[in-house]
Structure formats: structure tokens, C-alpha cells
Design a protein around this motif. Structure first.
Motif, mmCIF file in Angstrom:
data_model
loop_
_atom_site.group_PDB
_atom_site.id
_atom_site.type_symbol
_atom_site.label_atom_id
_atom_site.label_comp_id
_atom_site.label_asym_id
_atom_site.label_seq_id
_atom_site.Cartn_x
_atom_site.Cartn_y
_atom_site.Cartn_z
ATOM 1 N N TRP A 1 -68.972 51.042 45.200
ATOM 2 C CA TRP A 1 -68.691 49.750 45.806
ATOM 3 C C TRP A 1 -69.631 49.488 46.985
ATOM 4 O O TRP A 1 -70.205 50.411 47.554
ATOM 5 C CB TRP A 1 -67.231 49.653 46.266
ATOM 6 N N ARG A 2 -69.785 48.210 47.335
ATOM 7 C CA ARG A 2 -70.716 47.844 48.406
ATOM 8 C C ARG A 2 -70.234 46.576 49.103
ATOM 9 O O ARG A 2 -69.797 45.626 48.446
ATOM 10 C CB ARG A 2 -72.121 47.604 47.832
ATOM 11 N N VAL A 3 -70.306 46.579 50.406
ATOM 12 C CA VAL A 3 -70.097 45.349 51.175
ATOM 13 C C VAL A 3 -71.475 44.797 51.547
ATOM 14 O O VAL A 3 -72.437 45.553 51.642
ATOM 15 C CB VAL A 3 -69.237 45.598 52.442
ATOM 16 N N PRO A 4 -71.605 43.489 51.723
ATOM 17 C CA PRO A 4 -72.924 42.906 51.988
ATOM 18 C C PRO A 4 -73.545 43.426 53.289
ATOM 19 O O PRO A 4 -72.833 43.771 54.242
ATOM 20 C CB PRO A 4 -72.630 41.409 52.096
ATOM 21 N N ALA A 5 -74.859 43.469 53.314
ATOM 22 C CA ALA A 5 -75.571 43.937 54.504
ATOM 23 C C ALA A 5 -75.322 43.025 55.701
ATOM 24 O O ALA A 5 -75.326 43.474 56.854
ATOM 25 C CB ALA A 5 -77.073 44.029 54.211
ATOM 26 N N ARG B 1 -63.030 42.697 57.296
ATOM 27 C CA ARG B 1 -64.448 43.031 57.169
ATOM 28 C C ARG B 1 -64.673 43.826 55.873
ATOM 29 O O ARG B 1 -64.563 45.043 55.847
ATOM 30 C CB ARG B 1 -64.897 43.837 58.391
ATOM 31 N N GLY B 2 -64.978 43.106 54.791
ATOM 32 C CA GLY B 2 -65.243 43.760 53.517
ATOM 33 C C GLY B 2 -64.003 44.387 52.916
ATOM 34 O O GLY B 2 -64.072 45.482 52.357
ATOM 35 N N PRO C 1 -73.205 48.909 56.032
ATOM 36 C CA PRO C 1 -73.123 47.759 55.137
ATOM 37 C C PRO C 1 -74.437 47.556 54.384
ATOM 38 O O PRO C 1 -75.519 47.752 54.931
ATOM 39 C CB PRO C 1 -72.842 46.592 56.089
ATOM 40 N N GLY C 2 -74.314 47.172 53.107
ATOM 41 C CA GLY C 2 -75.486 46.981 52.269
ATOM 42 C C GLY C 2 -75.816 48.182 51.414
ATOM 43 O O GLY C 2 -76.560 48.058 50.438
ATOM 44 N N GLU C 3 -75.273 49.366 51.746
ATOM 45 C CA GLU C 3 -75.497 50.563 50.949
ATOM 46 C C GLU C 3 -74.352 50.755 49.961
ATOM 47 O O GLU C 3 -73.205 50.430 50.252
ATOM 48 C CB GLU C 3 -75.600 51.797 51.844
ATOM 49 N N TRP C 4 -74.685 51.309 48.799
ATOM 50 C CA TRP C 4 -73.665 51.610 47.815
ATOM 51 C C TRP C 4 -72.861 52.829 48.239
ATOM 52 O O TRP C 4 -73.428 53.816 48.716
ATOM 53 C CB TRP C 4 -74.282 51.857 46.435
ATOM 54 N N GLN C 5 -71.558 52.746 48.084
ATOM 55 C CA GLN C 5 -70.644 53.830 48.432
ATOM 56 C C GLN C 5 -69.958 54.322 47.151
ATOM 57 O O GLN C 5 -69.787 53.559 46.208
ATOM 58 C CB GLN C 5 -69.579 53.329 49.405
ATOM 59 N N PRO D 1 -61.485 36.016 54.881
ATOM 60 C CA PRO D 1 -62.765 35.296 54.943
ATOM 61 C C PRO D 1 -63.994 36.185 54.909
ATOM 62 O O PRO D 1 -65.113 35.681 54.950
ATOM 63 C CB PRO D 1 -62.673 34.562 56.294
ATOM 64 N N SER D 2 -63.843 37.500 54.846
ATOM 65 C CA SER D 2 -65.013 38.382 54.854
ATOM 66 C C SER D 2 -65.800 38.247 53.558
ATOM 67 O O SER D 2 -65.276 37.823 52.532
ATOM 68 C CB SER D 2 -64.574 39.839 55.046
ATOM 69 N N GLU D 3 -67.061 38.606 53.607
ATOM 70 C CA GLU D 3 -67.938 38.473 52.451
ATOM 71 C C GLU D 3 -67.441 39.365 51.311
ATOM 72 O O GLU D 3 -66.858 40.417 51.528
ATOM 73 C CB GLU D 3 -69.373 38.843 52.843
ATOM 74 N N PRO D 4 -67.698 38.967 50.065
ATOM 75 C CA PRO D 4 -67.097 39.672 48.927
ATOM 76 C C PRO D 4 -67.702 41.047 48.680
ATOM 77 O O PRO D 4 -68.879 41.298 48.904
ATOM 78 C CB PRO D 4 -67.369 38.727 47.752
#
Length: 258
Positions: A109-113, A122-123, A174-178, A244-247
């Protein structure tokens, strides 16, 4: 004396049912001590030969809408990943068509950078290891941007939500794959609905052990104390949190039935 077993027994017996109508989310938030921060290595794990591939970046044939199981997932598929679409099918998450009992699961999974917000906003998403009823009802391994983002520790990434904090904070920026690697052992119930053996979770976040054969107190609840209700095999559920956090995006999801 094993206080966790005593607490689980009290919860199973409905000890905390009284006064639940006056409960608040803050009642079950734990803020300290904070798990130590661990820097993780880079890895990408391919599905083994006996795995059921739930998502390989090509299609969502194994998934349906959690809001209406007769409809397709509705999430956004692009560049080998699937991303939460809060507008799809009434804003619901997605669930597997198949139901599972005990299994090994791999998920990335990843949250946007450019993530914004703070705390739980937050994500936020969730990996529900068994969805036992429609809606956010099940056993949740939290997905959240916990990289330098303070929140209650039993609500951060790697936690069994509102129950057990992770053994370490192994989240990447954020932005890295986990990566989650999970062993799920479903609860076993007696004929009368009482718990014979509780659910157990062993989980690795980015290769770091965050839950070590943890015995769950019941399904995850946002408000109030958890307690078990008898159920059978269940689908795996990915949450659309609705904040409201980014998808959040997902890729490379596979499961091995045990």
C-alpha cells in the motif's frame, strides 16, 4: 497472571456492555508509550505458486463493492495499482468475492507523496482481515501515514485498531510503497456462540514484526470496547475511510489459505 486473557474473558462475557451508549472515541485511544522508529529495507515479494492472486495490477475480478456486493469495485485502476475512489458505489470499500478462514496474506500500500492532514486524517484506510458484516465491521489492521505523524498508538499503522499498538513504527515516508505480510487465524466459536479460541494475528510491516501472534479482543470498534459475535468464513475488506486525506493505493495482493 495473564491480564490480557482476563480482559478478553471479561469482554467476551459482555462485562463492558453497560454504559456503552455514553462511550466516546477517546475512551479507547492510547497515546503512549510510542513504539520505537525502525528504518526498513526495500523489498518486493512475488506470489508463490500456491497463492490465490487477489490483485496483480491487471484487473479487479476478485473484488466487489462493499456497499453492494452485486456491483464491481469501482476503484481506480492505473499503472499496476488500484486506488481508493470515495465516489464509487456510494463511497464504500471493496471486498473479496471469496471468503476465507485461516490464511497468509501479502499486500502493498502507498499514500501519496504530497499527503496533507494530520493524525487519523492522513492517508487513512484499513485492511480488515475478516469483514463479518456490511460496513466497517471486522478485524482491522490499520493503514495510515504514520511517518512523523502523531496519533494514538493503537490507531497508527501496524496496530490492531483500537486494541494493540504495533511493536515498532516501521512505516516509510509518504510516496513509498509499504508492505504487509500477515498470518490470520480466525476465531473458533462454541455452539452457544461463546469463544473457544480467539482470533490471532502475526503481522510484518516492511519486514519488521509489528504483531506477534496477538490475541484479539474481538472485532475493531471506533467507539466502545470490542466483543466477539459468532461468525464463519469471511471476505477480506479494504476500507474507503471517507476522510479528506488523499486516497491510498494498493498493489500485489495475494493470499495462501492455511
Amino acid at each position: 497472571m495473564n491480564y490480557r486473557i482476563i480482559l478478553a474473558s471479561l469482554l467476551t462475557a459482555g462485562y463492558f456492555t453497560a454504559g456503552a451508549q455514553n462511550a466516546k472515541p477517546e475512551d479507547t485511544e492510547v497515546w503512549s508509550p510510542e513504539p520505537k522508529v525502525v528504518t526498513t529495507g526495500k523489498s518486493f515479494i512475488d506470489a508463490p505458486s500456491d497463492a490465490i492472486v487477489l490483485f496483480d495490477g491487471k484487473n479487479l475480478n476478485e473484488w466487489v463493492s462493499s456497499a453492494d456486493n452485486s456491483k464491481p469495485s469501482g476503484w481506480t485502476l492505473a499503472d499496476g495499482a488500484v486506488t481508493v475512489n470515495k465516489a464509487a458505489n456510494g463511497g464504500g470499500g471493496i471486498v473479496t468475492k471469496r471468503k476465507f478462514t485461516n490464511y497468509q496474506l501479502h499486500l502493498e500500500w502507498r499514500v501519496p507523496a504530497n499527503i496533507t492532514g494530520e493524525g487519523q486524517g492522513r492517508g487513512n484506510s484499513g485492511l480488515f482481515l475478516a469483514q463479518i458484516a456490511q460496513g466497517d465491521a471486522g478485524y482491522e489492521l490499520q493503514i495510515l501515514d504514520s511517518y512523523k505523524n502523531k496519533t494514538y498508538v493503537n490507531g497508527m499503522a501496524g496496530s490492531i485498531y483500537k486494541q494493540f499498538p504495533p511493536l515498532a513504527n516501521a512505516t516509510k515516508a509518504p510516496g513509498e510503497w509499504q508492505t504487509y505480510d500477515v498470518v490470520w487465524t480466525a476465531p473458533i466459536f462454541n455452539e452457544d456462540g461463546s469463544v473457544k479460541t480467539p482470533a490471532k494475528v502475526t503481522a510484518f510491516l516492511n519486514g519488521v514484526l509489528v504483531q506477534n501472534n496477538t490475541e484479539l479482543l474481538g472485532p475493531s470498534l471506533y467507539i466502545g470496547k470490542p466483543s466477539y459475535k459468532k461468525h464463519g468464513p469471511a471476505p477480506i475488506y479494504l476500507q474507503s475511510h471517507g476522510d479528506p486525506s488523499e486516497p491510498v493505493s494498493f498493489r500485489n495482493i495475494w493470499v495462501r489459505e492455511l
